[in-house]
Scaffold this motif. Structure first.
Motif, PDB file in Angstrom:
ATOM      1  N   GLY A 231      32.405  37.791  34.159  1.00  0.00           N
ATOM      2  CA  GLY A 231      33.145  38.938  33.644  1.00  0.00           C
ATOM      3  C   GLY A 231      32.883  39.159  32.174  1.00  0.00           C
ATOM      4  O   GLY A 231      32.654  40.300  31.729  1.00  0.00           O
ATOM      5  N   THR A 234      29.136  40.313  31.524  1.00  0.00           N
ATOM      6  CA  THR A 234      28.917  41.675  32.030  1.00  0.00           C
ATOM      7  C   THR A 234      29.548  42.694  31.099  1.00  0.00           C
ATOM      8  O   THR A 234      28.947  43.739  30.794  1.00  0.00           O
ATOM      9  N   SER A 235      30.751  42.395  30.623  1.00  0.00           N
ATOM     10  CA  SER A 235      31.408  43.332  29.706  1.00  0.00           C
ATOM     11  C   SER A 235      30.659  43.452  28.381  1.00  0.00           C
ATOM     12  O   SER A 235      30.727  44.485  27.717  1.00  0.00           O
ATOM     13  N   LEU A 372      37.420  39.514  34.081  1.00  0.00           N
ATOM     14  CA  LEU A 372      36.977  40.361  35.195  1.00  0.00           C
ATOM     15  C   LEU A 372      37.559  41.766  35.076  1.00  0.00           C
ATOM     16  O   LEU A 372      36.877  42.758  35.370  1.00  0.00           O
ATOM     17  N   THR A 373      38.795  41.855  34.634  1.00  0.00           N
ATOM     18  CA  THR A 373      39.413  43.173  34.465  1.00  0.00           C
ATOM     19  C   THR A 373      38.682  43.983  33.397  1.00  0.00           C
ATOM     20  O   THR A 373      38.506  45.201  33.544  1.00  0.00           O
ATOM     21  N   VAL A 375      35.600  44.066  32.726  1.00  0.00           N
ATOM     22  CA  VAL A 375      34.389  44.679  33.291  1.00  0.00           C
ATOM     23  C   VAL A 375      34.742  45.971  34.009  1.00  0.00           C
ATOM     24  O   VAL A 375      34.096  47.015  33.815  1.00  0.00           O
ATOM     25  N   GLY A 376      35.758  45.907  34.858  1.00  0.00           N
ATOM     26  CA  GLY A 376      36.148  47.106  35.591  1.00  0.00           C
ATOM     27  C   GLY A 376      36.575  48.240  34.687  1.00  0.00           C
ATOM     28  O   GLY A 376      36.166  49.390  34.874  1.00  0.00           O
ATOM     29  N   VAL A 377      37.389  47.926  33.659  1.00  0.00           N
ATOM     30  CA  VAL A 377      37.843  48.959  32.730  1.00  0.00           C
ATOM     31  C   VAL A 377      36.658  49.555  31.971  1.00  0.00           C
ATOM     32  O   VAL A 377      36.553  50.788  31.811  1.00  0.00           O
ATOM     33  N   VAL A 379      33.386  49.626  32.807  1.00  0.00           N
ATOM     34  CA  VAL A 379      32.498  50.419  33.676  1.00  0.00           C
ATOM     35  C   VAL A 379      33.109  51.780  33.968  1.00  0.00           C
ATOM     36  O   VAL A 379      32.420  52.811  33.899  1.00  0.00           O
ATOM     37  N   ILE A 380      34.394  51.808  34.279  1.00  0.00           N
ATOM     38  CA  ILE A 380      35.063  53.086  34.545  1.00  0.00           C
ATOM     39  C   ILE A 380      35.009  53.987  33.311  1.00  0.00           C
ATOM     40  O   ILE A 380      34.705  55.185  33.400  1.00  0.00           O
ATOM     41  N   THR A 401      38.340  50.021  25.828  1.00  0.00           N
ATOM     42  CA  THR A 401      38.428  48.799  26.640  1.00  0.00           C
ATOM     43  C   THR A 401      38.864  47.612  25.793  1.00  0.00           C
ATOM     44  O   THR A 401      39.718  46.813  26.206  1.00  0.00           O
TER      45      THR A 401
END
Length: 428
Positions: A231, A234-235, A372-373, A375-377, A379-380, A401
Protein backbone atom coordinates in the motif's frame (compact mmCIF):
# COMPACT_ATOMS: atom_id res chain seq x y z
CA UNK A 1 22.52 -7.68 24.07
CA UNK A 2 25.96 -7.34 22.51
CA UNK A 3 26.17 -5.02 19.53
CA UNK A 4 28.26 -6.19 16.55
CA UNK A 5 31.58 -4.41 16.42
CA UNK A 6 32.47 -2.13 13.52
CA UNK A 7 35.65 -0.08 13.10
CA UNK A 8 35.85 2.88 15.46
CA UNK A 9 34.44 6.18 14.23
CA UNK A 10 35.91 9.68 14.84
CA UNK A 11 34.58 12.05 17.50
CA UNK A 12 30.83 12.60 17.88
CA UNK A 13 30.73 16.11 16.41
CA UNK A 14 32.88 15.11 13.45
CA UNK A 15 30.69 12.07 12.83
CA UNK A 16 27.53 14.20 12.89
CA UNK A 17 29.06 16.65 10.41
CA UNK A 18 30.18 13.82 8.13
CA UNK A 19 26.75 12.22 8.25
CA UNK A 20 25.03 15.51 7.44
CA UNK A 21 27.40 16.08 4.51
CA UNK A 22 26.78 12.60 3.11
CA UNK A 23 23.00 12.96 3.46
CA UNK A 24 23.06 16.35 1.76
CA UNK A 25 25.21 14.89 -1.02
CA UNK A 26 22.73 12.09 -1.67
CA UNK A 27 19.87 14.59 -1.87
CA UNK A 28 21.84 16.96 -4.08
CA UNK A 29 23.07 14.23 -6.41
CA UNK A 30 19.60 12.77 -6.98
CA UNK A 31 18.35 16.30 -7.59
CA UNK A 32 21.23 17.01 -9.98
CA UNK A 33 20.83 13.74 -11.87
CA UNK A 34 17.23 14.57 -12.74
CA UNK A 35 18.30 18.04 -13.92
CA UNK A 36 21.09 16.45 -15.99
CA UNK A 37 18.68 14.07 -17.75
CA UNK A 38 16.24 16.89 -18.48
CA UNK A 39 19.02 19.14 -19.81
CA UNK A 40 21.28 16.74 -21.71
CA UNK A 41 18.92 13.91 -22.70
CA UNK A 42 15.22 14.77 -23.01
CA UNK A 43 11.97 14.73 -21.06
CA UNK A 44 10.91 11.39 -22.56
CA UNK A 45 14.16 9.80 -21.32
CA UNK A 46 13.46 11.38 -17.94
CA UNK A 47 10.02 9.80 -18.03
CA UNK A 48 11.52 6.35 -18.77
CA UNK A 49 14.06 6.87 -16.00
CA UNK A 50 11.23 7.76 -13.63
CA UNK A 51 9.28 4.63 -14.52
CA UNK A 52 12.38 2.46 -14.01
CA UNK A 53 13.13 4.21 -10.71
CA UNK A 54 9.59 3.40 -9.59
CA UNK A 55 10.19 -0.27 -10.39
CA UNK A 56 13.52 -0.18 -8.54
CA UNK A 57 11.65 1.04 -5.46
CA UNK A 58 8.64 -1.28 -5.81
CA UNK A 59 10.09 -4.69 -6.74
CA UNK A 60 12.05 -5.14 -3.45
CA UNK A 61 8.77 -4.66 -1.57
CA UNK A 62 7.31 -7.67 -3.37
CA UNK A 63 10.49 -9.75 -3.03
CA UNK A 64 11.05 -9.23 0.70
CA UNK A 65 7.41 -10.09 1.53
CA UNK A 66 7.46 -7.65 4.44
CA UNK A 67 10.17 -9.56 6.31
CA UNK A 68 12.75 -6.78 6.31
CA UNK A 69 10.72 -4.43 8.53
CA UNK A 70 10.19 -7.00 11.25
CA UNK A 71 13.85 -8.09 11.08
CA UNK A 72 15.09 -4.51 11.41
CA UNK A 73 12.68 -3.80 14.25
CA UNK A 74 13.85 -6.93 16.10
CA UNK A 75 17.52 -6.05 15.44
CA UNK A 76 17.22 -3.10 17.85
CA UNK A 77 17.02 -5.48 20.82
CA UNK A 78 18.14 -8.86 19.44
CA UNK A 79 21.45 -10.51 20.29
CA UNK A 80 24.20 -10.59 17.66
CA UNK A 81 23.79 -14.29 16.97
CA UNK A 82 20.02 -14.01 16.62
CA UNK A 83 20.30 -11.02 14.31
CA UNK A 84 22.87 -12.64 12.03
CA UNK A 85 20.98 -15.93 11.89
CA UNK A 86 17.80 -14.12 10.86
CA UNK A 87 19.61 -12.03 8.25
CA UNK A 88 21.38 -14.98 6.61
CA UNK A 89 18.07 -16.85 6.16
CA UNK A 90 16.40 -13.73 4.80
CA UNK A 91 19.24 -12.86 2.40
CA UNK A 92 19.41 -16.43 1.08
CA UNK A 93 15.72 -16.12 0.23
CA UNK A 94 16.33 -12.75 -1.45
CA UNK A 95 19.28 -14.11 -3.46
CA UNK A 96 17.15 -16.99 -4.74
CA UNK A 97 14.36 -14.62 -5.78
CA UNK A 98 16.69 -12.36 -7.76
CA UNK A 99 18.42 -15.32 -9.37
CA UNK A 100 15.04 -16.26 -10.79
CA UNK A 101 14.31 -12.69 -11.93
CA UNK A 102 17.73 -12.29 -13.59
CA UNK A 103 17.30 -15.62 -15.37
CA UNK A 104 13.90 -14.55 -16.69
CA UNK A 105 15.26 -11.16 -17.83
CA UNK A 106 18.18 -12.84 -19.62
CA UNK A 107 15.94 -15.37 -21.37
CA UNK A 108 13.48 -12.69 -22.48
CA UNK A 109 16.35 -10.58 -23.83
CA UNK A 110 17.83 -13.53 -25.73
CA UNK A 111 14.59 -14.95 -27.10
CA UNK A 112 12.61 -11.77 -27.84
CA UNK A 113 15.46 -9.41 -28.63
CA UNK A 114 14.47 -6.87 -25.98
CA UNK A 115 17.10 -4.30 -24.95
CA UNK A 116 19.67 -5.63 -22.43
CA UNK A 117 18.93 -2.50 -20.39
CA UNK A 118 16.33 -4.54 -18.49
CA UNK A 119 18.95 -7.01 -17.28
CA UNK A 120 20.97 -4.10 -15.90
CA UNK A 121 17.86 -2.67 -14.22
CA UNK A 122 17.04 -5.99 -12.53
CA UNK A 123 20.63 -6.15 -11.24
CA UNK A 124 20.31 -2.57 -9.96
CA UNK A 125 17.08 -3.56 -8.19
CA UNK A 126 18.85 -6.46 -6.47
CA UNK A 127 21.70 -4.33 -5.12
CA UNK A 128 19.35 -1.50 -4.15
CA UNK A 129 17.31 -4.06 -2.23
CA UNK A 130 20.32 -5.35 -0.30
CA UNK A 131 21.68 -1.81 0.11
CA UNK A 132 18.45 -0.64 1.74
CA UNK A 133 18.52 -3.65 4.06
CA UNK A 134 22.08 -2.79 5.06
CA UNK A 135 21.20 0.85 5.68
CA UNK A 136 18.28 0.02 7.99
CA UNK A 137 20.19 -2.76 9.73
CA UNK A 138 23.11 -0.46 10.60
CA UNK A 139 20.67 2.30 11.60
CA UNK A 140 18.87 -0.10 13.94
CA UNK A 141 22.26 -0.94 15.47
CA UNK A 142 22.92 2.82 15.92
CA UNK A 143 25.82 2.70 13.44
CA UNK A 144 24.69 5.84 11.65
CA UNK A 145 28.08 6.87 10.28
CA UNK A 146 28.67 3.56 8.50
CA UNK A 147 25.04 3.35 7.36
CA UNK A 148 25.35 6.73 5.69
CA UNK A 149 28.79 6.04 4.25
CA UNK A 150 27.41 2.97 2.50
CA UNK A 151 24.31 4.92 1.48
CA UNK A 152 26.49 7.68 0.04
CA UNK A 153 28.30 5.25 -2.25
CA UNK A 154 25.02 3.76 -3.43
CA UNK A 155 23.12 7.03 -3.77
CA UNK A 156 25.65 9.72 -4.64
CA UNK A 157 29.23 8.64 -5.39
CA UNK A 158 28.44 7.03 -8.73
CA UNK A 159 26.48 10.11 -9.80
CA UNK A 160 29.44 12.34 -8.98
CA UNK A 161 31.50 10.24 -11.39
CA UNK A 162 28.91 9.64 -14.10
CA UNK A 163 27.50 13.15 -14.60
CA UNK A 164 30.83 14.97 -15.17
CA UNK A 165 31.93 12.15 -17.46
CA UNK A 166 28.71 12.36 -19.48
CA UNK A 167 28.95 16.15 -19.71
CA UNK A 168 32.48 15.79 -21.05
CA UNK A 169 31.83 12.83 -23.39
CA UNK A 170 28.45 12.73 -25.16
CA UNK A 171 28.70 8.98 -25.77
CA UNK A 172 27.86 8.40 -22.10
CA UNK A 173 24.53 10.27 -22.37
CA UNK A 174 22.24 7.27 -22.47
CA UNK A 175 20.15 5.27 -20.01
CA UNK A 176 22.22 2.05 -20.33
CA UNK A 177 25.36 3.90 -19.22
CA UNK A 178 23.44 5.66 -16.45
CA UNK A 179 22.05 2.44 -15.00
CA UNK A 180 25.42 0.75 -15.48
CA UNK A 181 27.09 3.32 -13.24
CA UNK A 182 24.21 2.93 -10.76
CA UNK A 183 24.89 -0.82 -10.68
CA UNK A 184 28.59 -0.24 -9.97
CA UNK A 185 27.64 2.02 -7.04
CA UNK A 186 25.35 -0.67 -5.63
CA UNK A 187 28.01 -3.37 -5.91
CA UNK A 188 30.61 -1.13 -4.25
CA UNK A 189 28.29 -0.35 -1.32
CA UNK A 190 27.60 -4.02 -0.62
CA UNK A 191 31.31 -4.80 -0.84
CA UNK A 192 32.05 -2.05 1.72
CA UNK A 193 29.53 -3.53 4.13
CA UNK A 194 31.09 -6.97 3.69
CA UNK A 195 34.49 -5.47 4.49
CA UNK A 196 33.28 -3.53 7.54
CA UNK A 197 31.40 -6.50 9.00
CA UNK A 198 34.14 -9.05 8.31
CA UNK A 199 34.60 -9.63 12.06
CA UNK A 200 30.96 -10.63 12.47
CA UNK A 201 30.34 -14.39 12.69
CA UNK A 202 28.88 -14.67 9.18
CA UNK A 203 30.93 -17.75 8.25
CA UNK A 204 29.94 -19.57 11.40
CA UNK A 205 26.29 -18.79 10.75
CA UNK A 206 26.37 -19.72 7.05
CA UNK A 207 28.19 -22.98 7.83
CA UNK A 208 25.07 -24.26 9.54
CA UNK A 209 22.20 -25.72 7.47
CA UNK A 210 19.38 -23.39 6.51
CA UNK A 211 16.12 -24.03 8.31
CA UNK A 212 13.12 -23.61 6.04
CA UNK A 213 10.89 -23.04 9.06
CA UNK A 214 12.73 -19.79 9.81
CA UNK A 215 11.75 -18.42 6.39
CA UNK A 216 8.17 -19.68 6.47
CA UNK A 217 7.60 -18.36 10.00
CA UNK A 218 9.02 -14.97 9.03
CA UNK A 219 6.79 -14.81 5.94
CA UNK A 220 3.74 -15.74 7.99
CA UNK A 221 4.46 -13.10 10.64
CA UNK A 222 5.21 -10.48 7.98
CA UNK A 223 2.03 -10.81 5.96
CA UNK A 224 0.49 -7.67 7.42
CA UNK A 225 3.68 -5.73 6.78
CA UNK A 226 3.72 -6.96 3.18
CA UNK A 227 0.23 -5.59 2.65
CA UNK A 228 1.24 -2.38 4.38
CA UNK A 229 4.38 -2.04 2.25
CA UNK A 230 2.47 -2.70 -0.95
CA UNK A 231 0.00 0.00 0.00
CA UNK A 232 2.75 2.44 0.92
CA UNK A 233 4.89 1.93 -2.18
CA UNK A 234 1.90 1.98 -4.52
CA UNK A 235 0.73 5.28 -3.07
CA UNK A 236 4.23 6.69 -3.59
CA UNK A 237 4.78 5.66 -7.22
CA UNK A 238 1.49 4.91 -8.95
CA UNK A 239 1.14 8.58 -9.95
CA UNK A 240 3.83 8.40 -12.64
CA UNK A 241 2.27 5.35 -14.28
CA UNK A 242 -1.20 6.91 -14.33
CA UNK A 243 0.24 10.15 -15.73
CA UNK A 244 2.06 8.20 -18.46
CA UNK A 245 -1.20 6.44 -19.30
CA UNK A 246 -3.33 9.60 -19.47
CA UNK A 247 -0.88 12.33 -20.46
CA UNK A 248 2.02 10.59 -22.22
CA UNK A 249 5.70 9.95 -21.56
CA UNK A 250 6.88 13.54 -22.05
CA UNK A 251 4.44 14.95 -19.48
CA UNK A 252 5.43 12.06 -17.20
CA UNK A 253 9.00 13.33 -17.53
CA UNK A 254 7.88 16.81 -16.44
CA UNK A 255 6.04 15.30 -13.49
CA UNK A 256 8.99 13.14 -12.49
CA UNK A 257 11.30 16.15 -12.48
CA UNK A 258 8.87 18.12 -10.31
CA UNK A 259 8.41 15.05 -8.08
CA UNK A 260 12.19 14.63 -7.77
CA UNK A 261 12.60 18.23 -6.66
CA UNK A 262 9.85 17.96 -4.06
CA UNK A 263 10.88 14.53 -2.82
CA UNK A 264 14.55 15.51 -2.55
CA UNK A 265 13.60 17.58 0.48
CA UNK A 266 11.57 14.81 2.11
CA UNK A 267 14.19 12.18 1.25
CA UNK A 268 16.82 14.28 3.01
CA UNK A 269 14.55 14.66 6.01
CA UNK A 270 13.92 10.92 6.04
CA UNK A 271 17.67 10.33 6.23
CA UNK A 272 18.28 13.09 8.78
CA UNK A 273 15.25 12.61 11.03
CA UNK A 274 13.69 9.18 10.58
CA UNK A 275 16.98 7.31 10.71
CA UNK A 276 17.27 8.29 14.39
CA UNK A 277 13.54 8.61 15.12
CA UNK A 278 12.76 5.02 14.11
CA UNK A 279 15.02 3.19 16.63
CA UNK A 280 14.28 5.80 19.32
CA UNK A 281 10.53 5.26 18.98
CA UNK A 282 10.97 1.48 18.97
CA UNK A 283 13.07 1.63 22.12
CA UNK A 284 10.68 4.05 23.85
CA UNK A 285 7.74 1.73 23.25
CA UNK A 286 9.56 -1.44 24.34
CA UNK A 287 11.27 0.00 27.41
CA UNK A 288 8.80 2.62 28.69
CA UNK A 289 5.46 1.72 27.16
CA UNK A 290 2.78 3.38 25.00
CA UNK A 291 2.58 6.65 26.92
CA UNK A 292 6.30 7.38 26.53
CA UNK A 293 6.11 6.41 22.87
CA UNK A 294 3.24 8.80 22.23
CA UNK A 295 4.98 11.69 24.01
CA UNK A 296 8.17 11.12 22.00
CA UNK A 297 6.18 10.83 18.76
CA UNK A 298 4.52 14.19 19.50
CA UNK A 299 7.89 15.90 19.99
CA UNK A 300 9.24 14.33 16.80
CA UNK A 301 6.10 15.41 14.92
CA UNK A 302 6.61 19.08 15.77
CA UNK A 303 10.25 19.03 14.64
CA UNK A 304 9.33 17.16 11.47
CA UNK A 305 6.62 19.67 10.55
CA UNK A 306 8.91 22.69 10.93
CA UNK A 307 11.76 21.05 9.01
CA UNK A 308 9.46 19.90 6.21
CA UNK A 309 8.01 23.35 5.56
CA UNK A 310 11.40 25.05 5.67
CA UNK A 311 13.31 22.62 3.47
CA UNK A 312 10.54 22.08 0.90
CA UNK A 313 10.25 25.85 0.44
CA UNK A 314 14.02 26.28 0.11
CA UNK A 315 14.32 23.46 -2.43
CA UNK A 316 11.42 24.82 -4.46
CA UNK A 317 12.94 28.28 -4.78
CA UNK A 318 16.34 26.78 -5.61
CA UNK A 319 14.77 24.89 -8.50
CA UNK A 320 13.09 28.08 -9.68
CA UNK A 321 16.52 29.73 -9.91
CA UNK A 322 17.90 26.78 -11.90
CA UNK A 323 14.94 26.55 -14.29
CA UNK A 324 16.37 28.78 -17.06
CA UNK A 325 19.51 26.59 -17.26
CA UNK A 326 17.44 23.49 -18.05
CA UNK A 327 16.03 25.23 -21.15
CA UNK A 328 12.79 23.22 -21.32
CA UNK A 329 9.76 25.41 -22.14
CA UNK A 330 7.40 22.62 -21.08
CA UNK A 331 8.52 23.13 -17.49
CA UNK A 332 7.68 26.82 -17.46
CA UNK A 333 4.22 26.09 -18.82
CA UNK A 334 3.48 23.86 -15.81
CA UNK A 335 5.01 26.09 -13.14
CA UNK A 336 1.89 26.48 -10.99
CA UNK A 337 1.53 22.68 -10.95
CA UNK A 338 5.08 22.45 -9.61
CA UNK A 339 4.26 24.20 -6.34
CA UNK A 340 1.08 22.16 -5.96
CA UNK A 341 3.12 18.96 -6.31
CA UNK A 342 5.77 20.19 -3.84
CA UNK A 343 3.04 21.03 -1.29
CA UNK A 344 1.43 17.62 -1.82
CA UNK A 345 4.72 15.80 -1.27
CA UNK A 346 5.46 17.81 1.88
CA UNK A 347 2.09 16.86 3.37
CA UNK A 348 2.64 13.26 2.23
CA UNK A 349 5.85 13.18 4.25
CA UNK A 350 3.95 14.32 7.31
CA UNK A 351 1.43 11.54 6.69
CA UNK A 352 4.31 9.07 6.34
CA UNK A 353 5.59 10.09 9.77
CA UNK A 354 2.21 9.06 11.13
CA UNK A 355 2.67 5.62 9.54
CA UNK A 356 6.15 5.37 11.08
CA UNK A 357 4.76 6.17 14.53
CA UNK A 358 2.04 3.54 14.17
CA UNK A 359 4.57 0.92 13.06
CA UNK A 360 7.03 1.59 15.87
CA UNK A 361 4.16 1.18 18.35
CA UNK A 362 3.43 -2.29 16.88
CA UNK A 363 0.10 -1.04 15.51
CA UNK A 364 0.67 -3.16 12.44
CA UNK A 365 -2.99 -3.68 11.55
CA UNK A 366 -3.70 0.04 11.68
CA UNK A 367 -0.56 0.78 9.67
CA UNK A 368 -1.68 -1.70 7.02
CA UNK A 369 -5.25 -0.42 6.86
CA UNK A 370 -4.18 3.21 6.47
CA UNK A 371 -1.55 2.36 3.83
CA UNK A 372 -4.00 0.33 1.74
CA UNK A 373 -6.67 2.99 2.10
CA UNK A 374 -4.27 5.67 0.88
CA UNK A 375 -3.83 3.77 -2.40
CA UNK A 376 -7.56 3.65 -3.02
CA UNK A 377 -8.06 7.32 -2.17
CA UNK A 378 -5.11 8.39 -4.35
CA UNK A 379 -6.17 6.31 -7.37
CA UNK A 380 -9.73 7.63 -7.19
CA UNK A 381 -8.47 11.21 -6.86
CA UNK A 382 -6.00 10.82 -9.75
CA UNK A 383 -8.57 9.21 -12.03
CA UNK A 384 -11.04 11.98 -11.24
CA UNK A 385 -8.63 14.91 -11.65
CA UNK A 386 -6.00 13.87 -14.22
CA UNK A 387 -8.21 13.77 -17.34
CA UNK A 388 -9.32 17.40 -17.11
CA UNK A 389 -6.74 19.08 -14.85
CA UNK A 390 -3.48 17.48 -16.05
CA UNK A 391 -0.49 17.93 -13.78
CA UNK A 392 -2.49 20.31 -11.61
CA UNK A 393 -4.87 17.42 -11.02
CA UNK A 394 -1.94 15.16 -10.11
CA UNK A 395 -0.70 17.65 -7.52
CA UNK A 396 -4.17 18.24 -6.13
CA UNK A 397 -4.76 14.49 -5.82
CA UNK A 398 -1.52 14.01 -3.85
CA UNK A 399 -2.33 16.96 -1.58
CA UNK A 400 -5.91 15.86 -0.91
CA UNK A 401 -4.95 12.23 -0.25
CA UNK A 402 -2.05 13.20 2.01
CA UNK A 403 -4.20 15.54 4.09
CA UNK A 404 -6.78 12.82 4.64
CA UNK A 405 -4.19 10.23 5.60
CA UNK A 406 -2.23 12.57 7.87
CA UNK A 407 -5.31 13.62 9.83
CA UNK A 408 -6.49 10.01 10.15
CA UNK A 409 -3.14 8.66 11.37
CA UNK A 410 -2.65 11.48 13.87
CA UNK A 411 -6.15 10.93 15.19
CA UNK A 412 -5.31 7.24 15.69
CA UNK A 413 -2.11 8.22 17.51
CA UNK A 414 -3.23 11.19 19.59
CA UNK A 415 -6.99 11.58 19.25
CA UNK A 416 -8.31 9.23 21.91
CA UNK A 417 -7.10 7.51 25.11
CA UNK A 418 -3.80 5.73 24.69
CA UNK A 419 -5.12 2.48 26.13
CA UNK A 420 -7.71 2.18 23.37
CA UNK A 421 -5.22 2.88 20.57
CA UNK A 422 -2.53 0.53 21.74
CA UNK A 423 -4.92 -2.33 22.43
CA UNK A 424 -5.19 -2.65 18.65
CA UNK A 425 -1.57 -3.69 18.23
CA UNK A 426 -0.75 -7.11 16.78
CA UNK A 427 -1.03 -9.81 19.38
CA UNK A 428 -3.16 -7.74 21.76
Amino acid sequence: MSTPVLPDSPGRLLVDLMVMAMRASVMGCKFGLALFIARYLDLSSLGLYGLAAGAIAAVPIVVNLGMNHLLMRDAVTASTSEMIDSMRHYWCFVALAYTVLLTIATLVTALLGTPPLWIIIVAVIMFEHVGNDIFYLLSSLQRHAWANAIGFIRGAAWILIYVPLAVWDTSFRSLPYLFGFWLVGGVASVWLFAFLSRSWPWLTSFSRPLRLSVITDAIRKSFLMLLSDLGFITSQYIDRYLITLFLGLKVAGVYFLFWTVGSSATTFLSLVLQQKQRPSLISAYRTSGPSAHRQLAWRFLQRTALATVALSTAVGFTFQVLLPWIAQPALVAQWSAFWLIVAGLAVRYMADFGALALFTAHLDRLTTVTNLTSVGVLVIAQLALLPFAGLHGAGAAILLTSLIMALWRYWLLFGFPISNAYSRRVGA
